[in-house]
Design an enzyme around this catalytic site. Structure first.
Site, mmCIF file in Angstrom:
data_model
loop_
_atom_site.group_PDB
_atom_site.id
_atom_site.type_symbol
_atom_site.label_atom_id
_atom_site.label_comp_id
_atom_site.label_asym_id
_atom_site.label_seq_id
_atom_site.Cartn_x
_atom_site.Cartn_y
_atom_site.Cartn_z
ATOM 1 N N LYS A 91 0.837 -1.204 0.000
ATOM 2 C CA LYS A 91 0.000 0.000 0.000
ATOM 3 C C LYS A 91 0.868 1.249 0.000
ATOM 4 C CE LYS A 91 -3.847 -2.383 2.180
ATOM 5 N NZ LYS A 91 -4.533 -2.785 3.411
ATOM 6 N N ASP B 85 -11.231 2.970 4.303
ATOM 7 C CA ASP B 85 -11.637 1.571 4.146
ATOM 8 C C ASP B 85 -13.157 1.448 3.980
ATOM 9 O OD1 ASP B 85 -9.602 -0.295 3.964
ATOM 10 O OD2 ASP B 85 -9.232 -0.343 6.126
ATOM 11 N N GLN C 138 -4.663 -1.381 9.645
ATOM 12 C CA GLN C 138 -4.569 -2.704 9.014
ATOM 13 C C GLN C 138 -5.179 -3.774 9.933
ATOM 14 O OE1 GLN C 138 -3.304 -3.340 5.819
ATOM 15 N NE2 GLN C 138 -4.126 -5.383 6.189
#
Ligand code: NDP
Length: 300
Positions: free
Chosen positions: A53, A120, A97
């Protein structure tokens, strides 16, 4: 023989769009969209995901902040970091994460991220907005799947789509997006009966069960489009290999179009994360037109 939907090539196109957006935002507002990535602990798969990422962020011109926390981090410590990032005017997207170590409550963590910085798309407000069909930050993996599906069907209206899996991260938001695109949607899961027969009715099968090669040719109507979200890591001759939820060799001759693993949904997920970061900044600019105070209001 199926058409291969190339996630690498398609994600490169999305990243080009992101880079163009970044350049525009920089030129117009003097702001570099910036993503904060929080990693708690040393889970090897999470470390790989975070590294990828950050690499792609840099390539697209997105700024990044990496916060690596000890695996023993407390709920309060993580909460304090997220609170600081929520109020940091130079951070426009926050990604924690997952999975988190067991002492941390993921639901509490997700709900503590400001919805406008929730790249997200997991915050309950964004989940609700998606369910209500409003414009919002949408989870990255299903968003990537929609871009892939649109390669095959520019108009998805009337297609019967079966989603295998009902997780909050993939299955449920996937079903919502398909519904928004006027598909007839069926969601199947571990308690579904005659699952192969249900899938055989589908024009589109999205496999997101986390079960290696669960979906084989018997599940697929000839000519159907198959999107394989699954990432199952195995060791072959001491090397890590990724296998999808679809038995690729069996399904490839039957399907009309199919995504590979690796090189399918995975790269699209990262590209959509960066797309969401520029979207998050644009939303913050709209909510706070004074470019000097892009930060989400302190009490917001
Ligand atoms: P979860 O484990 O959270 O959910 C799995 C879902 O699949 C559940 O709803 C479960 O049903 C269902 N399921 C499990 N076994 C079966 C079965 N035998 N038949 C039918 N349904 C079944 O997984 P995620 O949604 O988080 O992830 C799914 C897969 O996608 C994983 O392999 C994950 O690694 C991958 N993934 C890939 C991403 C990418 O970027 N490519 C991003 C995110 C995930 P029930 O609810 O009844 O338990």
């Amino acid at each position: 023989m199926a058409q291969l939907i190339d996630g690498k090539a398609l994600s490169a196109q999305v990243l080009q769009q992101v880079a163009a957006d970044v350049a525009l935002l920089k030129a117009e507002y003097g702001i570099v969209p910036t993503l904060a990535v929080v990693l708690v602990g040393e889970d090897p798969a999470s470390q790989v995901y975070v590294r990828n990422k950050l690499k792609r962020s840099a390539e697209a011109g997105i700024g990044s902040r990496e916060h690596r926390l000890n695996r023993d981090t407390t709920q309060q410590e993580l909460g304090q970091l997220i609170e600081a990032l929520n109020h940091d005017p130079e951070v426009h997207g926050i990604l924690v994460q997952l999975p988190l170590p067991s002492q941390l409550d993921e639901d509490v963590v997700i709900a503590s991220i400001h919805p406008d910085k929730d790249v997200d798309g997991f915050h309950p407000l964004n989940v609700g907005a998606l369910a209500a069909g409003r414009d919002t930050l949408v989870p990255c993996t299903p968003q990537g799947c929609m871009i892939m599906l649109n390669q095959v069907y520019p108009d998805l209206s009337g297609k019967h789509a079966v989603v295998v899996g009902r997780s909050n991260i993939v299955g449920k938001p996937m079903a919502m997006l398909l519904l928004q695109a006027n598909c007839t949607v069926t969601v199947v899961h571990s308690r579904t009966q005659n699952i192969a027969a249900v899938c055989r009715n589908a024009d589109i099968v999205i496999a997101a069960a986390g079960r290696m090669e669960l979906v084989d040719a018997d599940w697929i109507k000839p000519g159907a489009t198959v999107i394989d979200v699954g990432i199952n890591a195995i060791e072959v001759d001491g090397k890590r290999k990724l296998i999808g939820d679809v038995a690729f060799d069996s399904v490839f001759p039957v399907a009309g179009a199919i995504t590979p693993v690796p090189g399918g949904v995975g790269p699209m997920t990262i590209a959509c994360l960066l797309l969401n970061t520029t979207r998050a900044l644009k939303r913050q600019l709209t909510a706070h037109p004074d470019k000097a105070s892009v930060a989400v209001a302190a009490n917001g």
